[in-house]
Design a protein around this motif. Structure first.
Motif, PDB file in Angstrom:
ATOM      1  N   ALA A   1      59.125  80.925  59.816  1.00 17.71           N
ATOM      2  CA  ALA A   1      57.903  81.381  60.481  1.00 17.71           C
ATOM      3  C   ALA A   1      57.977  82.890  60.691  1.00 17.71           C
ATOM      4  O   ALA A   1      58.875  83.388  61.363  1.00 17.71           O
ATOM      5  N   LEU A   2      57.011  83.583  60.101  1.00 18.90           N
ATOM      6  CA  LEU A   2      56.947  85.037  60.190  1.00 18.90           C
ATOM      7  C   LEU A   2      55.565  85.489  60.647  1.00 18.90           C
ATOM      8  O   LEU A   2      55.115  86.576  60.311  1.00 18.90           O
ATOM      9  N   ASP A   3      54.900  84.670  61.421  1.00 20.04           N
ATOM     10  CA  ASP A   3      53.547  84.972  61.887  1.00 20.04           C
ATOM     11  C   ASP A   3      53.538  86.179  62.822  1.00 20.04           C
ATOM     12  O   ASP A   3      54.523  86.464  63.506  1.00 20.04           O
ATOM     13  N   ALA A   4      52.390  86.850  62.851  1.00 20.78           N
ATOM     14  CA  ALA A   4      52.127  87.934  63.810  1.00 20.78           C
ATOM     15  C   ALA A   4      53.177  89.037  63.749  1.00 20.78           C
ATOM     16  O   ALA A   4      53.745  89.443  64.763  1.00 20.78           O
ATOM     17  N   ASN A   5      53.436  89.511  62.550  1.00 18.81           N
ATOM     18  CA  ASN A   5      54.296  90.668  62.347  1.00 18.81           C
ATOM     19  C   ASN A   5      53.480  91.748  61.647  1.00 18.81           C
ATOM     20  O   ASN A   5      52.256  91.731  61.720  1.00 18.81           O
ATOM     21  N   LEU A   6      54.146  92.637  60.967  1.00 17.58           N
ATOM     22  CA  LEU A   6      53.475  93.737  60.258  1.00 17.58           C
ATOM     23  C   LEU A   6      53.771  93.677  58.761  1.00 17.58           C
ATOM     24  O   LEU A   6      53.738  94.698  58.076  1.00 17.58           O
ATOM     25  N   LEU A   7      54.042  92.501  58.242  1.00 23.78           N
ATOM     26  CA  LEU A   7      54.441  92.345  56.843  1.00 23.78           C
ATOM     27  C   LEU A   7      53.281  92.618  55.901  1.00 23.78           C
ATOM     28  O   LEU A   7      52.182  92.110  56.089  1.00 23.78           O
ATOM     29  N   SER A   8      53.552  93.395  54.849  1.00 21.74           N
ATOM     30  CA  SER A   8      52.517  93.669  53.857  1.00 21.74           C
ATOM     31  C   SER A   8      52.816  93.009  52.518  1.00 21.74           C
ATOM     32  O   SER A   8      51.961  92.962  51.646  1.00 21.74           O
ATOM     33  N   GLN A   9      54.028  92.489  52.342  1.00 22.15           N
ATOM     34  CA  GLN A   9      54.363  91.804  51.105  1.00 22.15           C
ATOM     35  C   GLN A   9      55.495  90.801  51.315  1.00 22.15           C
ATOM     36  O   GLN A   9      56.211  90.859  52.300  1.00 22.15           O
ATOM     37  N   VAL A  10      55.617  89.920  50.337  1.00 24.91           N
ATOM     38  CA  VAL A  10      56.699  88.940  50.327  1.00 24.91           C
ATOM     39  C   VAL A  10      57.689  89.408  49.266  1.00 24.91           C
ATOM     40  O   VAL A  10      57.304  89.639  48.120  1.00 24.91           O
ATOM     41  N   PRO A  11      58.954  89.560  49.625  1.00 29.80           N
ATOM     42  CA  PRO A  11      59.919  90.066  48.637  1.00 29.80           C
ATOM     43  C   PRO A  11      60.164  89.078  47.499  1.00 29.80           C
ATOM     44  O   PRO A  11      60.157  87.861  47.701  1.00 29.80           O
TER      45      PRO A  11
ATOM     46  N   ASN B   1      47.808  91.817  46.563  1.00 34.41           N
ATOM     47  CA  ASN B   1      48.918  91.607  45.623  1.00 34.41           C
ATOM     48  C   ASN B   1      50.232  91.279  46.334  1.00 34.41           C
ATOM     49  O   ASN B   1      51.294  91.403  45.756  1.00 34.41           O
ATOM     50  N   SER B   2      50.162  90.858  47.585  1.00 35.21           N
ATOM     51  CA  SER B   2      51.355  90.566  48.383  1.00 35.21           C
ATOM     52  C   SER B   2      52.096  89.319  47.954  1.00 35.21           C
ATOM     53  O   SER B   2      53.261  89.130  48.284  1.00 35.21           O
ATOM     54  N   LEU B   3      51.406  88.443  47.247  1.00 35.82           N
ATOM     55  CA  LEU B   3      51.995  87.195  46.799  1.00 35.82           C
ATOM     56  C   LEU B   3      52.014  87.183  45.274  1.00 35.82           C
ATOM     57  O   LEU B   3      51.198  86.526  44.631  1.00 35.82           O
ATOM     58  N   PRO B   4      52.931  87.920  44.643  1.00 36.21           N
ATOM     59  CA  PRO B   4      52.939  87.998  43.181  1.00 36.21           C
ATOM     60  C   PRO B   4      53.278  86.670  42.529  1.00 36.21           C
ATOM     61  O   PRO B   4      54.008  85.846  43.086  1.00 36.21           O
TER      62      PRO B   4
ATOM     63  N   ARG C   1      51.061  79.105  54.917  1.00 32.78           N
ATOM     64  CA  ARG C   1      50.032  79.584  55.837  1.00 32.78           C
ATOM     65  C   ARG C   1      49.921  81.105  55.727  1.00 32.78           C
ATOM     66  O   ARG C   1      50.864  81.820  56.048  1.00 32.78           O
ATOM     67  N   VAL C   2      48.752  81.556  55.298  1.00 32.96           N
ATOM     68  CA  VAL C   2      48.506  82.994  55.144  1.00 32.96           C
ATOM     69  C   VAL C   2      47.197  83.403  55.817  1.00 32.96           C
ATOM     70  O   VAL C   2      46.615  84.424  55.485  1.00 32.96           O
ATOM     71  N   SER C   3      46.746  82.640  56.781  1.00 32.90           N
ATOM     72  CA  SER C   3      45.498  82.932  57.494  1.00 32.90           C
ATOM     73  C   SER C   3      45.568  84.258  58.233  1.00 32.90           C
ATOM     74  O   SER C   3      46.645  84.723  58.598  1.00 32.90           O
ATOM     75  N   GLU C   4      44.390  84.827  58.457  1.00 41.27           N
ATOM     76  CA  GLU C   4      44.226  86.023  59.281  1.00 41.27           C
ATOM     77  C   GLU C   4      45.026  87.222  58.778  1.00 41.27           C
ATOM     78  O   GLU C   4      45.666  87.934  59.544  1.00 41.27           O
ATOM     79  N   ASN C   5      44.980  87.422  57.478  1.00 41.97           N
ATOM     80  CA  ASN C   5      45.494  88.622  56.837  1.00 41.97           C
ATOM     81  C   ASN C   5      44.277  89.315  56.235  1.00 41.97           C
ATOM     82  O   ASN C   5      43.872  89.008  55.115  1.00 41.97           O
ATOM     83  N   PRO C   6      43.641  90.229  56.975  1.00 44.70           N
ATOM     84  CA  PRO C   6      42.354  90.797  56.572  1.00 44.70           C
ATOM     85  C   PRO C   6      42.314  91.402  55.171  1.00 44.70           C
ATOM     86  O   PRO C   6      41.290  91.357  54.506  1.00 44.70           O
ATOM     87  N   SER C   7      43.420  91.960  54.698  1.00 52.08           N
ATOM     88  CA  SER C   7      43.426  92.594  53.371  1.00 52.08           C
ATOM     89  C   SER C   7      43.752  91.620  52.247  1.00 52.08           C
ATOM     90  O   SER C   7      43.691  91.979  51.079  1.00 52.08           O
ATOM     91  N   LEU C   8      44.103  90.406  52.592  1.00 54.98           N
ATOM     92  CA  LEU C   8      44.376  89.382  51.581  1.00 54.98           C
ATOM     93  C   LEU C   8      43.041  88.727  51.236  1.00 54.98           C
ATOM     94  O   LEU C   8      42.680  87.682  51.774  1.00 54.98           O
ATOM     95  N   THR C   9      42.295  89.369  50.358  1.00 51.90           N
ATOM     96  CA  THR C   9      40.921  88.967  50.075  1.00 51.90           C
ATOM     97  C   THR C   9      40.799  87.971  48.940  1.00 51.90           C
ATOM     98  O   THR C   9      39.746  87.358  48.763  1.00 51.90           O
ATOM     99  N   ILE C  10      41.848  87.802  48.164  1.00 53.25           N
ATOM    100  CA  ILE C  10      41.824  86.858  47.051  1.00 53.25           C
ATOM    101  C   ILE C  10      43.187  86.182  46.963  1.00 53.25           C
ATOM    102  O   ILE C  10      44.228  86.819  47.147  1.00 53.25           O
ATOM    103  N   LEU C  11      43.163  84.889  46.704  1.00 53.16           N
ATOM    104  CA  LEU C  11      44.410  84.142  46.553  1.00 53.16           C
ATOM    105  C   LEU C  11      44.789  84.091  45.082  1.00 53.16           C
ATOM    106  O   LEU C  11      43.931  83.872  44.231  1.00 53.16           O
TER     107      LEU C  11
END
Length: 122
Positions: A45-55, A78-81, A95-105
């Protein structure tokens, strides 16, 4: 949260037992690389942080991971390559809800045959 960057933290001592780890609400901007040692981890669980990408290393390091929660972060489109997603072979709940810049899956999400729950609400 100070412990991820603290080399004295004995994360390897937990590597043979830990299956659930919550680092939610810690203002993390990267996923701590020490997590690589938690090979039995099933729920991260990494909710409510400042993450911009998944390594890219995440799926290979955590082969047992079945739940990954990344809601309320700063994930980008492009956070989920695809190269990362396709190796989440045990994932059942993402779960990737409420990530405003994640506009396309990414289309690759729909190729994950084990995925049974996807939360991606704006």
């Amino acid at each position: 949260c100070a412990w991820p960057s603290d080399p004295a933290f004995p994360i390897t001592a937990l590597s043979s037992t830990l299956t659930l780890l919550s680092l939610s609400e810690n203002r993390l901007d990267t996923i701590p690389p020490q997590i690589k040692h938690l090979t039995l981890l099933q729920h991260l669980a990494l909710d409510a942080n400042l993450l911009s990408q998944v390594p890219a290393w995440l799926p290979a390091a955590l082969p047992s991971l079945n739940t990954l929660t990344l809601s309320r972060n700063a994930l980008l489109a492009n956070s989920l390559p695809a190269s990362t997603l396709l190796f989440l072979t045990s994932i059942t709940d993402l779960r990737v809800s409420e990530n405003p810049s994640l506009t396309i899956l990414p289309f690759e999400l729909f190729r994950l045959t084990t995925l049974t729950r996807l939360r991606a609400a704006a």
